[in-house]
Scaffold this motif. Sequence first.
Motif, PDB file in Angstrom:
ATOM      1  N   PHE A 384      21.231 107.509  24.280  1.00  0.00           N
ATOM      2  CA  PHE A 384      20.118 108.117  24.997  1.00  0.00           C
ATOM      3  C   PHE A 384      20.485 108.545  26.414  1.00  0.00           C
ATOM      4  CE2 PHE A 384      19.650 103.474  25.547  1.00  0.00           C
ATOM      5  CZ  PHE A 384      19.599 103.367  26.929  1.00  0.00           C
ATOM      6  N   PHE A 385      21.707 108.201  26.895  1.00  0.00           N
ATOM      7  CA  PHE A 385      22.091 108.529  28.262  1.00  0.00           C
ATOM      8  C   PHE A 385      23.598 108.659  28.334  1.00  0.00           C
ATOM      9  CE2 PHE A 385      23.440 107.256  32.558  1.00  0.00           C
ATOM     10  CZ  PHE A 385      22.596 107.996  33.373  1.00  0.00           C
ATOM     11  N   ARG A 388      28.849 111.839  33.642  1.00  0.00           N
ATOM     12  CA  ARG A 388      30.192 112.132  34.122  1.00  0.00           C
ATOM     13  C   ARG A 388      30.141 112.103  35.649  1.00  0.00           C
ATOM     14  NH1 ARG A 388      30.030 112.198  29.285  1.00  0.00           N
ATOM     15  NH2 ARG A 388      31.322 113.403  27.835  1.00  0.00           N
ATOM     16  N   HIS A 389      31.092 111.413  36.248  1.00  0.00           N
ATOM     17  CA  HIS A 389      31.181 111.343  37.707  1.00  0.00           C
ATOM     18  C   HIS A 389      32.641 111.559  38.073  1.00  0.00           C
ATOM     19  CE1 HIS A 389      30.646 110.147  41.811  1.00  0.00           C
ATOM     20  NE2 HIS A 389      31.313 109.012  41.689  1.00  0.00           N
ATOM     21  N   GLY A 390      32.974 112.811  38.421  1.00  0.00           N
ATOM     22  CA  GLY A 390      34.381 113.141  38.605  1.00  0.00           C
ATOM     23  C   GLY A 390      35.113 112.927  37.286  1.00  0.00           C
ATOM     24  N   LYS A 391      36.156 112.090  37.329  1.00  0.00           N
ATOM     25  CA  LYS A 391      36.921 111.798  36.113  1.00  0.00           C
ATOM     26  C   LYS A 391      36.348 110.633  35.314  1.00  0.00           C
ATOM     27  CE  LYS A 391      41.299 113.544  37.963  1.00  0.00           C
ATOM     28  NZ  LYS A 391      42.712 113.215  38.286  1.00  0.00           N
ATOM     29  N   VAL A 392      35.326 109.992  35.857  1.00  0.00           N
ATOM     30  CA  VAL A 392      34.711 108.850  35.169  1.00  0.00           C
ATOM     31  C   VAL A 392      33.809 109.369  34.053  1.00  0.00           C
ATOM     32  CG1 VAL A 392      33.083 106.953  35.398  1.00  0.00           C
ATOM     33  CG2 VAL A 392      34.826 107.322  37.144  1.00  0.00           C
ATOM     34  N   ARG A 393      33.995 108.822  32.853  1.00  0.00           N
ATOM     35  CA  ARG A 393      33.201 109.255  31.706  1.00  0.00           C
ATOM     36  C   ARG A 393      32.434 108.071  31.107  1.00  0.00           C
ATOM     37  NH1 ARG A 393      36.151 112.149  27.217  1.00  0.00           N
ATOM     38  NH2 ARG A 393      37.495 110.316  27.259  1.00  0.00           N
ATOM     39  N   LEU A 394      31.154 108.010  31.385  1.00  0.00           N
ATOM     40  CA  LEU A 394      30.262 107.111  30.659  1.00  0.00           C
ATOM     41  C   LEU A 394      29.737 107.939  29.492  1.00  0.00           C
ATOM     42  CD1 LEU A 394      28.577 104.559  30.194  1.00  0.00           C
ATOM     43  CD2 LEU A 394      26.956 105.400  31.901  1.00  0.00           C
ATOM     44  N   LEU A 395      30.380 107.767  28.347  1.00  0.00           N
ATOM     45  CA  LEU A 395      30.154 108.664  27.212  1.00  0.00           C
ATOM     46  C   LEU A 395      28.800 108.465  26.563  1.00  0.00           C
ATOM     47  CD1 LEU A 395      33.716 108.333  25.692  1.00  0.00           C
ATOM     48  CD2 LEU A 395      32.818 110.257  26.987  1.00  0.00           C
ATOM     49  N   GLY A 396      28.213 107.284  26.764  1.00  0.00           N
ATOM     50  CA  GLY A 396      26.905 107.066  26.174  1.00  0.00           C
ATOM     51  C   GLY A 396      26.391 105.676  26.468  1.00  0.00           C
ATOM     52  N   VAL A 397      25.072 105.531  26.372  1.00  0.00           N
ATOM     53  CA  VAL A 397      24.424 104.228  26.419  1.00  0.00           C
ATOM     54  C   VAL A 397      23.521 104.169  25.199  1.00  0.00           C
ATOM     55  CG1 VAL A 397      22.955 102.636  27.705  1.00  0.00           C
ATOM     56  CG2 VAL A 397      24.453 104.237  28.938  1.00  0.00           C
ATOM     57  N   LYS A 398      23.683 103.127  24.371  1.00  0.00           N
ATOM     58  CA  LYS A 398      22.873 103.041  23.162  1.00  0.00           C
ATOM     59  C   LYS A 398      22.293 101.640  23.015  1.00  0.00           C
ATOM     60  CE  LYS A 398      26.805 102.286  19.977  1.00  0.00           C
ATOM     61  NZ  LYS A 398      26.468 101.066  19.252  1.00  0.00           N
ATOM     62  N   LEU A 399      21.166 101.572  22.347  1.00  0.00           N
ATOM     63  CA  LEU A 399      20.484 100.313  22.094  1.00  0.00           C
ATOM     64  C   LEU A 399      20.409 100.083  20.601  1.00  0.00           C
ATOM     65  CD1 LEU A 399      18.830  97.907  23.264  1.00  0.00           C
ATOM     66  CD2 LEU A 399      16.788  99.339  22.941  1.00  0.00           C
ATOM     67  N   SER A 400      20.819  98.901  20.184  1.00  0.00           N
ATOM     68  CA  SER A 400      20.732  98.528  18.773  1.00  0.00           C
ATOM     69  C   SER A 400      19.838  97.308  18.640  1.00  0.00           C
ATOM     70  CB  SER A 400      22.121  98.223  18.205  1.00  0.00           C
ATOM     71  OG  SER A 400      22.943  99.368  18.266  1.00  0.00           O
ATOM     72  N   THR A 401      19.190  97.178  17.493  1.00  0.00           N
ATOM     73  CA  THR A 401      18.277  96.065  17.250  1.00  0.00           C
ATOM     74  C   THR A 401      18.432  95.570  15.825  1.00  0.00           C
ATOM     75  OG1 THR A 401      15.929  95.450  17.065  1.00  0.00           O
ATOM     76  CG2 THR A 401      16.458  97.758  16.762  1.00  0.00           C
TER      77      THR A 401
END
Length: 582
Positions: A384-385, A388-401
């Motif tokens: 859901f989110f 990218r911050h310069g070369k930093v890659r937060l490719l995703g944030v996910k929630l599982s239940t």
Amino acid sequence: MDFIYQQAVQKNDEYTASTLGKQVLDPASKYYGGVIGETGVARPTHVGTPRVMGGWASALVNPDSRYYHDEALLAALDQAADFMLNRQHADGTISLGGTNFHSPPDTAFVVGGLAQMVQLLEAHDWAPVEPVAAKLRLFLERTIPAMLTGGCHTPNHRWVITAALALLHELFGKPELVARAEEWLAEGIDITGDGEWTERSNGIYNAVSNIALYHTARLLNRPELLEHVRRNLRMMAYLVHPNGEIVTDYSGRQDFGKTYDMATYFLVYRLMAAHDRDPFFAAMSDYSGSYFKQPEAVNNNALMGLLLYPEAHIEGLERLPLPDRYVRILNARHPMGEHLAQIDAVGHHMKIQHSSMHLAFGAPVVRIREQDTSVTVMTHAPSFFSLRHGKVRLLGVKLSTSFSPGIVKFSSLTVDEETGAYQLKAHLEKGYNGPVQSQLLPELAGRAELSPWYLLPHQHRPMTHLQTQELQVDITPHDSEWTIRVRTDEREDVYAQLTFILGAEGEISGSDVLPVGDGRHMLKSGAVKYSVDGGGEAIEISSGAHEHWVSVLNEDQHPAGCQYVHVNLLTPFDRTFTIRLL
């Protein structure tokens, strides 16, 4: 001379040199004349031998190429044409190889390129190339029965087939080709008001649909079709990260989560810039062309397009600056809920053979860009989110239940006008199936010693003890940080796991981060730092939790080739996480 054209010629010559040595030259081989690709097998597909042929043909007739009128290259192209004829089935189709056998849509992809190649070769006043052009024309003529009768798998295939029909009509003049194209067009165009195609495939199939509809519009005198192309081309300006990566975080096809650049969009941007005299499209064409490395699929060969369509030259056209600061909400007004509510009335019962319903079509997406920082907020997607911050890659944030169980795909998006938070909500249901009423049971059930489970009419089971779970995520921008508030209803003891998906190239560190193997880490408390290039660019994620010991929830999946930081939560919870840009 156009710099991008010069680059295309140079790269095409390099590609020609590298592929000539991969041609199968054993006359005893069924692949004789074909060019071995990445699978180790020569294939007659639009990304196989025809793709190479597009590069070769463009070099052979171009005075700016070092292979201009090269006899060895001409011989190789002639052998490749023989390969195409030999691999063509009696019904006029080709097979993808590995899957999609006797495939009309895969044949249409090839037709889309070879038809242009025939026009390029026949327009060149050089007798030695005429036999090759004749062989390719024969191949195309043989495809006509399949193009007049063949079907598709996916939404974009319809427009690939329509373009093939239009191009064949241009060459052979058969009116039935236009009639078949009109049958496909009568289904209507599958694009939202903001320019998103059904498959939400920014990395691959947007460009496929765009170039196909461009050719359909120009050849069938249907200029209104170009409006759909314009929409997508304008949308794509907001779906590129600062480093040139396309946003693929929510794709409904095989480009999902993979790395692509804008090169495949170059030709259609260039053609549309010339057609509309549009400075914005011209700038996007230049930008896309800067990523040109080698010829794309044969139906979308940039250099062949520049040689074949001289009207695509736009040297004197003004360029507009491209956006690098924006907040853009896509599909906010698309009537997705209204459309989904009509599914039962259609009567297909959610079944379509060899394809997908693509129920995420038109789902809201938020794109935010502040120069070198790029953020995506998504619904109806595994993540859901992303950031990218310069070369930093937060490719995703996910929630599982564990409630459903599996990854939560949030179904709605609203904006809190007071806080500026993007609010995502999900409603999950899980119940139990009662017995089928006796009058609805088949003859076998209850009247024989054996009653197979799979022969029972499960659609008639009543639901009992239906349970629900409500989840909400509030994503709020701040100066140099983002907060993600995750909360649930009051249901107790549901295992949940929030996962931060990070690029494999960075380093993970923290005082209470527990490695659990395969690039996975548990953030038990405090913060975790993720840095690239020795910490020059980094983000900090806080705060951790470890409220249960389950490392992987049922039905959860993690994409390969990444690193993961997990936070284990137990319902009910209301937790806020901070992503700080360092």
